[in-house]
Scaffold this active site. Structure first.
Site, PDB file in Angstrom:
ATOM      1  N   LYS A  57     129.870  -3.034 -21.354  1.00 38.12           N
ATOM      2  CA  LYS A  57     130.300  -3.362 -22.713  1.00 38.12           C
ATOM      3  C   LYS A  57     131.660  -4.026 -22.691  1.00 38.12           C
ATOM      4  O   LYS A  57     132.495  -3.744 -21.828  1.00 38.12           O
ATOM      5  CB  LYS A  57     130.315  -2.117 -23.596  1.00 38.12           C
ATOM      6  CG  LYS A  57     131.246  -1.014 -23.141  1.00 38.12           C
ATOM      7  CD  LYS A  57     131.039   0.225 -23.996  1.00 38.12           C
ATOM      8  CE  LYS A  57     131.822   1.395 -23.420  1.00 38.12           C
ATOM      9  NZ  LYS A  57     131.504   2.663 -24.050  1.00 38.12           N
TER      10      LYS A  57
ATOM     11  N   ARG B  76     123.020   4.445 -32.907  1.00 32.94           N
ATOM     12  CA  ARG B  76     121.993   4.312 -31.879  1.00 32.94           C
ATOM     13  C   ARG B  76     120.724   4.996 -32.372  1.00 32.94           C
ATOM     14  O   ARG B  76     120.769   6.156 -32.791  1.00 32.94           O
ATOM     15  CB  ARG B  76     122.487   4.971 -30.583  1.00 32.94           C
ATOM     16  CG  ARG B  76     121.523   4.874 -29.413  1.00 32.94           C
ATOM     17  CD  ARG B  76     121.809   3.626 -28.630  1.00 32.94           C
ATOM     18  NE  ARG B  76     120.992   3.433 -27.468  1.00 32.94           N
ATOM     19  CZ  ARG B  76     121.462   3.409 -26.220  1.00 32.94           C
ATOM     20  NH1 ARG B  76     122.741   3.637 -25.989  1.00 32.94           N
ATOM     21  NH2 ARG B  76     120.680   3.151 -25.216  1.00 32.94           N
TER      22      ARG B  76
ATOM     23  N   ARG C 252     125.143   5.948 -16.835  1.00 32.07           N
ATOM     24  CA  ARG C 252     126.175   5.003 -17.211  1.00 32.07           C
ATOM     25  C   ARG C 252     126.517   4.214 -15.957  1.00 32.07           C
ATOM     26  O   ARG C 252     127.219   4.702 -15.080  1.00 32.07           O
ATOM     27  CB  ARG C 252     127.408   5.753 -17.735  1.00 32.07           C
ATOM     28  CG  ARG C 252     128.486   4.824 -18.311  1.00 32.07           C
ATOM     29  CD  ARG C 252     129.750   5.584 -18.602  1.00 32.07           C
ATOM     30  NE  ARG C 252     129.601   6.575 -19.676  1.00 32.07           N
ATOM     31  CZ  ARG C 252     129.485   6.285 -20.962  1.00 32.07           C
ATOM     32  NH1 ARG C 252     129.492   5.035 -21.354  1.00 32.07           N
ATOM     33  NH2 ARG C 252     129.388   7.242 -21.854  1.00 32.07           N
TER      34      ARG C 252
ATOM     35  N   LYS D 228     126.782  -6.714 -29.604  1.00 36.52           N
ATOM     36  CA  LYS D 228     126.924  -5.255 -29.583  1.00 36.52           C
ATOM     37  C   LYS D 228     127.106  -4.809 -31.026  1.00 36.52           C
ATOM     38  O   LYS D 228     128.185  -4.930 -31.603  1.00 36.52           O
ATOM     39  CB  LYS D 228     128.129  -4.836 -28.732  1.00 36.52           C
ATOM     40  CG  LYS D 228     128.265  -3.340 -28.638  1.00 36.52           C
ATOM     41  CD  LYS D 228     129.433  -2.969 -27.747  1.00 36.52           C
ATOM     42  CE  LYS D 228     129.437  -1.481 -27.439  1.00 36.52           C
ATOM     43  NZ  LYS D 228     129.384  -0.650 -28.629  1.00 36.52           N
TER      44      LYS D 228
ATOM     45  N   ARG E 199     121.595   9.194 -30.770  1.00 36.34           N
ATOM     46  CA  ARG E 199     122.160   9.219 -29.429  1.00 36.34           C
ATOM     47  C   ARG E 199     122.244  10.653 -28.888  1.00 36.34           C
ATOM     48  O   ARG E 199     122.069  10.902 -27.715  1.00 36.34           O
ATOM     49  CB  ARG E 199     123.546   8.578 -29.532  1.00 36.34           C
ATOM     50  CG  ARG E 199     124.538   8.950 -28.490  1.00 36.34           C
ATOM     51  CD  ARG E 199     124.596   7.881 -27.445  1.00 36.34           C
ATOM     52  NE  ARG E 199     125.409   8.292 -26.350  1.00 36.34           N
ATOM     53  CZ  ARG E 199     126.701   8.017 -26.228  1.00 36.34           C
ATOM     54  NH1 ARG E 199     127.304   7.331 -27.142  1.00 36.34           N
ATOM     55  NH2 ARG E 199     127.369   8.433 -25.177  1.00 36.34           N
TER      56      ARG E 199
ATOM     57  N   GLU F 236     124.435  -9.871 -25.079  1.00 37.87           N
ATOM     58  CA  GLU F 236     123.826  -9.488 -26.357  1.00 37.87           C
ATOM     59  C   GLU F 236     124.896  -9.113 -27.356  1.00 37.87           C
ATOM     60  O   GLU F 236     125.957  -8.636 -26.959  1.00 37.87           O
ATOM     61  CB  GLU F 236     122.948  -8.232 -26.152  1.00 37.87           C
ATOM     62  CG  GLU F 236     121.588  -8.549 -25.658  1.00 37.87           C
ATOM     63  CD  GLU F 236     120.713  -7.306 -25.465  1.00 37.87           C
ATOM     64  OE1 GLU F 236     121.090  -6.208 -25.909  1.00 37.87           O
ATOM     65  OE2 GLU F 236     119.657  -7.470 -24.859  1.00 37.87           O
TER      66      GLU F 236
ATOM     67  N   GLU G  17     119.814  -0.242 -32.618  1.00 38.98           N
ATOM     68  CA  GLU G  17     121.000   0.165 -33.367  1.00 38.98           C
ATOM     69  C   GLU G  17     120.730  -0.100 -34.849  1.00 38.98           C
ATOM     70  O   GLU G  17     120.353  -1.212 -35.231  1.00 38.98           O
ATOM     71  CB  GLU G  17     122.194  -0.661 -32.864  1.00 38.98           C
ATOM     72  CG  GLU G  17     123.533  -0.229 -33.372  1.00 38.98           C
ATOM     73  CD  GLU G  17     124.220   0.824 -32.481  1.00 38.98           C
ATOM     74  OE1 GLU G  17     123.600   1.349 -31.519  1.00 38.98           O
ATOM     75  OE2 GLU G  17     125.379   1.130 -32.784  1.00 38.98           O
TER      76      GLU G  17
END
Ligand code: ATP
Length: 588
Positions: A424, A255, A418, A250, A270, A248, A300
């Site tokens: 990422k 956020r 995470r 980024k 976030r 995707e 985002e």
């Protein structure tokens, strides 16, 4: 419970650095807090409400100083200069009160509840005369406080808790107080979908740790955002994802967690702050384009140049934050587009337990895309070449990299985690192109909104001496003042032609074409590989050219230059290589 018990615990926490000891102290306090347990946890955190409710205590240090002055008899100026030296109003207050109050009888014992309720009143006090009323409220508290209590009252009320007990320490303390250390994971799981520790402490006390497992994702209460791991290369990502993953864009913005509850919408950052007030434009888009009654979505928000259809650097959006006054003007000047990439709840049903691909499908089916709300660009890839191509496309579009997402059955939405379900991959540097470049206008795209009737963006090119050709390198829509924009059609009119000039090599179809003549000075963030532009096509990599990322007009018309004097293709290639050397040197 007496406020003194809380103050004593905070004092002991302050003198230890051992987390286990802190957990021990806090869990003991929670066990005796009983009816005051919510208030106790809030005060341990130095808060009166969870962050997502956006209620600030809002007492200026000046009022606290005035209160202390009236209580101790010491002049405000003297307290202020002490504060400059010591930096802690709490300690100053404690010392002052120690010397003064030793012999006096305390009028009424302070309770946690009384302190909490007074702080809530302080927060709610507004309008004319509010300073006086706030002063009275804090004075009432200080009058009944012992010196140690004064220390923490003053720190809490001025928003300077100093020790600030970390959320995870309180999570562990709740587990120990009402279960055992081994139950920390269970408390954390509940915390990830209801980040309200006072409420969790209350429920654990009332129904045991097991009762926390009944907590469900709830519209209006933000969940903690799922986060991504990182890997240094696309091939490692492909290996880790077993040869297949969704890739995707980024997006580089803010956020934004969207909660839609009928016609009401709330937005959270976030850090779980309520940011609804700063984005009325997004709220409107959600109401109009999200076709289900109840939804919790992840996305985002990216600053955007609507006229040129380009993403803008992230910093632009920070100008929106905290703005209260000229919001309308800011919305117009810095519009944002919301790119949605996940759906955690739709129509009151949690989707967190189903795999990513299924969630995405439902997201797509629930959102009507508009110019201001879109679903994130995504594709499934099985080889490094296509992943790399997509990565470069993302950079060229103004993104900071890509997000790789697992499409396996286990790819659930994990709040607060995470893990390698999301990986990422981005540029680890923020490079300013060291030099400006001079580019030739070869085409233009029609504008929208404020720019309708004029040009939204210009198609810019460099010159190739060997081939005597102009090759495109970017679309330019930023950096122009209103006057400059207005003057563009007049300036370009003499060069207007009906079709692409034969000396221009372009894969893009512009709305207007010009014979290469007008030269503009441009500065960008970096030079990236590009699947669309023709500058240095196939030179660095087969199938790719070079582009300038985030180009901005510097304001300088280079009327002293002919089109053939513009920056040439060879110079761009050199700049690209020296940039790569710098990156390698910075990231050995
Ligand atoms: P981290 O979130 O990993 O602690 P960070 O705050 O610096 O670090 P980034 O490194 O920028 O964040 O990476 C994660 C962020 O990327 C997400 O929090 C989200 O805001 C953003 N993002 C942009 N596009 C996407 C996408 N398609 N999917 C998921 N996140 C995205």
């Amino acid at each position: 419970m007496r406020f003194l018990a809380l103050a004593e615990t905070l004092d002991r926490i302050e003198s230890t650095t051992k987390r286990l000891e802190m957990v021990d102290l806090i869990s003991k306090l929670l066990q005796v807090a009983e009816d005051d347990i919510r208030e106790t946890v809030f005060l341990l955190q130095g808060k009166i409400a969870p962050d997502y409710e956006g209620i600030e205590l809002g007492m200026a240090e000046k009022i606290a100083i005035r209160a202390l002055s009236s209580l101790s008899g010491l002049r405000e100026e003297a307290i202020e200069s002490e504060l400059v030296k010591k930096g802690d109003l709490g300690k100053i207050g404690e010392e002052l009160l120690k010397s003064k109050k030793q012999a006096s009888l305390f009028s009424e014992e302070l309770t946690v509840r009384k302190v909490y309720e007074s702080l809530v009143k302080i927060a709610r006090t507004g309008g004319g005369g509010s300073q006086t009323r706030k002063l009275q409220l804090i004075l009432d508290l200080l009058h009944s406080a012992e010196p140690l209590e004064v220390r923490y009252l003053l720190r809490i009320v001025t928003g300077k808790m100093r020790i600030g007990v970390a959320d995870m320490t309180i999570v562990d303390s709740i587990a120990v107080a009402f279960g055992s250390k081994e139950r920390s994971d269970d408390v954390e799981r509940a915390y990830n979908i209801m980040p309200n520790l006072p409420e969790l402490a209350y429920r654990a006390m009332a129904g045991g740790i097991d009762s926390l497992s009944t907590i469900r994702i709830t519209p209006g209460i933000p969940i903690r955002s799922m986060l991504a791991e990182r890997l240094p290369s696309l091939s490692e990502i492909l290996d880790r994802m077993d040869g297949k993953f969704a890739i995707e864009y980024k997006y580089d913005g803010l956020r934004t967690q969207v909660h839609k509850m009928g016609t009401k919408v709330e937005l959270f950052s976030r850090r779980l702050e309520n940011i609804t007030a700063q984005f009325p434009d997004i709220v409107k888009e959600i109401i109009e384009n999200v076709k289900v009654d109840n939804a919790i979505l992840d996305g985002e928000a990216v600053p955007y140049n609507m006229a040129s259809n380009e993403m803008l650097p992230f910093q632009e959006i920070s100008r929106r934050r905290g703005r209260k006054y000229d919001l309308n003007e800011t919305i117009e000047r810095i519009p944002v587009v919301l790119f949605l990439f996940d759906a955690m709840m739709l129509n009151g049903k949690s989707l967190m337990e189903i795999p990513y691909a299924e969630r995405r499908l439902r997201l797509i089916n629930s959102v009507k895309e508009s110019s201001k709300i879109k679903v994130a660009k995504s594709r499934v890839v099985t080889d490094v070449e296509s992943a790399d191509k997509f990565f470069n496309e993302a950079l060229e579009a103004g993104c900071e990299g890509i997000m790789a997402k697992s499409i396996e059955d286990k790819s659930v939405y994990k709040p607060g985690a995470r893990e390698f379900l999301w990986i990422k991959y981005k540029r680890e540097y923020q490079l300013e192109m060291e030099d400006t470049v001079d580019l030739v206008v070869v085409g233009a795209f029609g504008g929208q909104g404020k720019r309708s009737g004029g040009y939204g963006a210009l198609l810019m090119a460099v010159y190739s001496e060997e081939e005597d050709m102009f090759k495109t390198i970017c679309k330019l829509g930023s950096g122009f003042s209103d006057e400059q924009l207005e003057s563009l059609p007049r300036m370009l009119k003499p060069y207007s032609i009906s079709a692409r000039d034969p000396r221009v090599e372009s894969t893009m179809e512009a709305d207007y074409w010009f014979s290469p003549s007008l030269v503009l000075e441009v500065k960008g963030a970096e030079i990236t590989l590009s699947p669309t532009h023709t500058c240095c096509a196939d030179v660095v990599r087969k199938g790719a050219g070079l582009a300038i990322r985030f180009p901005r007009f510097t304001g300088k018309w280079r009327s002293d230059k002919k089109a053939e004097d513009a920056t040439n293709e060879g110079e761009i290639l050199e700049m690209y290589h020296s940039q790569r050397k710098k990156i390698l040197a910075d990231n050995p």
